[in-house]
Design a protein around this motif. Structure first.
Motif, PDB file in Angstrom:
ATOM      1  N   ASN A  85       5.302  -1.839   3.262  1.00 17.66           N
ATOM      2  CA  ASN A  85       4.602  -0.983   2.312  1.00 17.66           C
ATOM      3  C   ASN A  85       4.997   0.473   2.497  1.00 17.66           C
ATOM      4  O   ASN A  85       5.203   1.203   1.517  1.00 17.66           O
ATOM      5  CB  ASN A  85       3.083  -1.142   2.468  1.00 17.66           C
ATOM      6  N   SER A  89       7.084   2.801  -0.163  1.00 17.73           N
ATOM      7  CA  SER A  89       6.433   3.968  -0.755  1.00 17.73           C
ATOM      8  C   SER A  89       7.470   4.971  -1.238  1.00 17.73           C
ATOM      9  O   SER A  89       7.230   5.723  -2.181  1.00 17.73           O
ATOM     10  CB  SER A  89       5.488   4.620   0.259  1.00 17.73           C
ATOM     11  N   ARG A 243       0.483   3.332  -2.895  1.00 20.56           N
ATOM     12  CA  ARG A 243       1.242   2.809  -1.756  1.00 20.56           C
ATOM     13  C   ARG A 243       0.858   3.529  -0.469  1.00 20.56           C
ATOM     14  O   ARG A 243       0.686   2.906   0.579  1.00 20.56           O
ATOM     15  CB  ARG A 243       2.744   2.954  -2.016  1.00 20.56           C
ATOM     16  N   THR A 247      -1.108   1.671   2.513  1.00 19.98           N
ATOM     17  CA  THR A 247      -0.496   1.582   3.845  1.00 19.98           C
ATOM     18  C   THR A 247      -1.453   2.101   4.910  1.00 19.98           C
ATOM     19  O   THR A 247      -1.581   1.508   5.993  1.00 19.98           O
ATOM     20  CB  THR A 247       0.817   2.389   3.884  1.00 19.98           C
ATOM     21  N   ILE A 294       0.597  -1.979  -3.878  1.00 21.16           N
ATOM     22  CA  ILE A 294       0.864  -2.693  -2.616  1.00 21.16           C
ATOM     23  C   ILE A 294       1.172  -4.171  -2.817  1.00 21.16           C
ATOM     24  O   ILE A 294       1.527  -4.858  -1.856  1.00 21.16           O
ATOM     25  CB  ILE A 294      -0.325  -2.565  -1.642  1.00 21.16           C
ATOM     26  N   THR A 298       3.398  -6.450  -0.047  1.00 20.63           N
ATOM     27  CA  THR A 298       2.439  -7.223   0.745  1.00 20.63           C
ATOM     28  C   THR A 298       2.711  -8.710   0.616  1.00 20.63           C
ATOM     29  O   THR A 298       2.760  -9.447   1.612  1.00 20.63           O
ATOM     30  CB  THR A 298       1.000  -6.892   0.299  1.00 20.63           C
TER      31      THR A 298
END
Length: 372
Positions: A85, A89, A243, A247, A294, A298
């Motif tokens: 993640n 980003s 993001r 995270t 995400i 993920t």
């Protein structure tokens, strides 16, 4: 379609060589595609442009198949989801910059059709089309040069060795070459199999919303092209912030529970778009972008957990699931087109897509709870 055709050959390539070789080749191929915009603009054929985009997509496919699993295995398995993640980003940062600023280099702000083109436009329709297409040459040349520079940096950078890339393993140089270059038995793993299904629907739902965003703004929300691209910049900013926030939250909350919660929020927001449409739907889409942030990394990293030497094969099938982009957005657009007066009901399609993500998150939560 490049994402459906090439992941298995790419996984075989990486099993024979390395993650690093896959990343460098992908960057170089995407750079070549960027350079091909110059001859494509001279030809001026839609088919040629599709071929150029296919080349770029193949290069991106190499990156997806190589870089994502490399990040997941480069460190502790417990932090793999958070690590991917964080890495992705920067994808969101690039998307925000391109949407908010670089799009102005490509889009002229004139959104003419044959019927609305001013009668006094010099050169007529053909000149307008030529001007619009030539505007893409310089940005794609810059993109190609940048990708080439990054590829050279990767060539000169020493990568940490991964366990399955040591000499003698996985058919790598120096090995006995007896192991399979692609292992289809990995699909017997329920965690990966459901991860592939969830990725197929997530990619389709995300791209349906992304690709129709400017159409929604200009056609249904009544915004001009310049304002619409600014809104798209805010849309991608929400994705970037999502993001970073996601995270950070994974330090306290489990990835599977966050996946379930974020997916349920996406389903609720799609219902809001379906009911209200218009400007309410537009602002709901900004929230959709935040909660989509995400989902992809993920699901990707969770699906690869515990695969060991099968990680590259598993990654290939997860990247193949991106083919959801090639069909679900078109179906969404079709529903929108045939329901002009109730165009917003088309967002039931991504709502169903996000339901599969919620189910995958729920499965992982149940599995974790039972293990505890």
């Amino acid at each position: 379609m490049a994402y459906f055709i090439f992941p298995i050959p790419i996984a075989m390539f990486m099993k024979r060589y390395s993650y690093k070789a896959g990343i460098v080749f992908g960057l170089s191929l995407a750079a070549f595609g960027g350079f091909m915009f110059f001859p494509a603009a001279m030809v001026g054929s839609y088919g040629v442009y599709l071929c150029v985009f296919f080349i770029i997509a193949t290069g991106m496919c190499f990156l997806e198949t190589a870089a994502n699993p490399y990040v997941t295995v480069l460190g502790s398995p417990d932090t793999a989801v958070r690590r991917l993640n964080l890495a992705q980003s920067f994808n969101g940062l690039g998307a925000f910059i391109s949407a908010m600023f670089l799009s102005k280099l490509v889009l002229s702000g004139n959104n003419y059709t044959r019927d609305t083109l001013p009668a006094g436009y010099e050169g007529g329709w053909e000149a307008y089309i030529q001007h619009e297409t030539e505007a893409m040459r310089l940005p794609y040349l810059a993109l190609g040069l940048l990708l080439l520079v990054v590829a050279l940096v990767f060539v000169m950078t020493k990568f940490p060795k991964i366990a399955d890339e040591q000499d003698g393993a996985d058919g790598a140089p120096g090995g006995n070459g007896r192991q399979k270059l692609i292992d289809f038995s990995v699909l017997k793993q329920p965690n990966l199999c459901w991860g592939v299904i969830a990725q197929f629907f997530y990619n389709g739902g995300q791209t349906a919303i992304n690709s129709l965003f400017l159409v929604y703004c200009c056609v249904y929300a009544g915004l001009d092209e310049a304002t619409a691209t600014t809104f798209f910049g805010f849309y991608m900013l929400a994705f970037l912030v999502g993001r970073w926030v996601g995270t950070a939250l994974m330090v306290r909350f489990s990835p599977q529970r966050m996946l379930l919660f974020y997916s349920l929020m996406l389903m609720a927001l799609c219902v809001v778009i379906c009911i209200f449409g218009g400007h309410v739907g537009l602002y709901a889409m900004l929230a959709v972008s935040f909660f989509m942030s995400i989902i992809y990394p993920t699901q990707f990293s969770m699906a690869l957990q515990g695969l060991g030497a099968q990680t590259k094969s598993g990654s290939a099938f997860l990247v193949m699931a991106i083919v959801g982009n090639a069909c679900l957005p078109q179906f969404t657009a079709y529903v929108m087109h045939v329901n002009e007066d109730m165009y917003h009901i088309a967002y039931l399609v991504p709502m169903v897509c996000f339901a599969f993500c919620a189910y995958y998150g729920w499965r992982r939560c149940r599995r974790t709870d039972s293990a505890a």
